[in-house]
Design a protein around this motif. Structure first.
Motif, PDB file in Angstrom:
ATOM      1  N   LYS A  10       2.262  -3.229  10.889  1.00 60.35           N
ATOM      2  CA  LYS A  10       3.566  -2.962  10.289  1.00 60.35           C
ATOM      3  C   LYS A  10       3.504  -3.174   8.777  1.00 60.35           C
ATOM      4  CE  LYS A  10       8.192  -3.253  11.839  1.00 60.35           C
ATOM      5  NZ  LYS A  10       8.245  -2.250  12.800  1.00 60.35           N
ATOM      6  N   LYS A  13       1.624  -0.259   7.187  1.00 53.52           N
ATOM      7  CA  LYS A  13       2.470   0.940   7.078  1.00 53.52           C
ATOM      8  C   LYS A  13       3.469   0.801   5.940  1.00 53.52           C
ATOM      9  CE  LYS A  13       2.219   2.459  11.853  1.00 53.52           C
ATOM     10  NZ  LYS A  13       2.956   2.647  13.110  1.00 53.52           N
ATOM     11  N   TYR A  14       4.049  -0.408   5.785  1.00 58.93           N
ATOM     12  CA  TYR A  14       5.002  -0.628   4.697  1.00 58.93           C
ATOM     13  C   TYR A  14       4.322  -0.474   3.335  1.00 58.93           C
ATOM     14  CZ  TYR A  14       7.819  -2.897   1.207  1.00 58.93           C
ATOM     15  OH  TYR A  14       8.492  -3.162   0.045  1.00 58.93           O
ATOM     16  N   TRP A  17       3.754   3.130   2.627  1.00 57.87           N
ATOM     17  CA  TRP A  17       5.025   3.748   2.274  1.00 57.87           C
ATOM     18  C   TRP A  17       5.422   3.368   0.860  1.00 57.87           C
ATOM     19  CZ3 TRP A  17       9.653   1.851   0.644  1.00 57.87           C
ATOM     20  CH2 TRP A  17      10.736   2.744   0.643  1.00 57.87           C
ATOM     21  N   ARG A  18       5.281   2.082   0.530  1.00 55.64           N
ATOM     22  CA  ARG A  18       5.676   1.590  -0.789  1.00 55.64           C
ATOM     23  C   ARG A  18       4.871   2.253  -1.895  1.00 55.64           C
ATOM     24  NH1 ARG A  18       4.966  -0.616  -5.043  1.00 55.64           N
ATOM     25  NH2 ARG A  18       6.270  -2.115  -6.066  1.00 55.64           N
ATOM     26  N   SER A  49      12.549   8.493   5.381  1.00 53.85           N
ATOM     27  CA  SER A  49      13.153   7.190   5.656  1.00 53.85           C
ATOM     28  C   SER A  49      13.879   7.211   6.989  1.00 53.85           C
ATOM     29  CB  SER A  49      14.133   6.820   4.538  1.00 53.85           C
ATOM     30  OG  SER A  49      15.343   7.526   4.699  1.00 53.85           O
ATOM     31  N   LEU A  94      14.628  -2.302   5.611  1.00 54.12           N
ATOM     32  CA  LEU A  94      13.698  -1.762   4.623  1.00 54.12           C
ATOM     33  C   LEU A  94      14.213  -1.974   3.202  1.00 54.12           C
ATOM     34  CD1 LEU A  94      11.046  -0.353   4.111  1.00 54.12           C
ATOM     35  CD2 LEU A  94      12.178   1.840   4.542  1.00 54.12           C
ATOM     36  N   ALA A  97      13.626  -5.547   2.325  1.00 59.62           N
ATOM     37  CA  ALA A  97      12.218  -5.803   2.002  1.00 59.62           C
ATOM     38  C   ALA A  97      11.898  -5.363   0.578  1.00 59.62           C
ATOM     39  CB  ALA A  97      11.304  -5.086   2.993  1.00 59.62           C
TER      40      ALA A  97
END
Length: 112
Positions: A10, A13-14, A17-18, A49, A94, A97
């Motif tokens: 996870k 993946k974040y 994405w970031r 998103s 999200l 975060a």
């Protein structure tokens, strides 16, 4: 005692994405909540998103109090401000975060 492999995946993946959708050039220009919602809005425009809704009216779900004398910051999460008619809980997660990453320097040893 959670699933360490799932947590690592996870996070991976974040971070992917970031790196693709967050614009570090805007980090100094915007307050943390505006930055977080705009980064998610940029991603939403590209249909990546959790929502395609307008995030400009997403209520801030975090309050930060800075104590100047003791140099401490207190962060209070306000879950009562989460409106699931505006966005999914995963969207709020999200944005939160991104907000926290913007608020706290990664090189800092500041405690949360």
């Amino acid at each position: 005692n959670g699933n360490q492999g799932a947590a690592i995946e996870k996070l991976r993946k974040y971070m992917k994405w970031r790196n693709e959708y967050c614009d570090d050039a805007l980090r100094e220009e915007l307050d943390s909540w505006t930055y977080a919602t705009q980064m998610l809005q940029n991603c939403s425009a590209k249909n990546c998103s959790p929502t395609n809704l307008s995030l400009s009216s997403l209520p801030c779900i975090v309050y930060v109090h800075e104590e100047t004398q003791s140099m401490k910051r207190y962060v209070q999460h306000l879950p009562g401000r989460i409106d699931t008619t505006l966005a999914k809980p995963s969207t709020y997660a999200l944005v939160l975060a991104i907000y926290l990453e913007h608020l706290f320097d990664r090189a800092s040893d500041e405690k949360v």
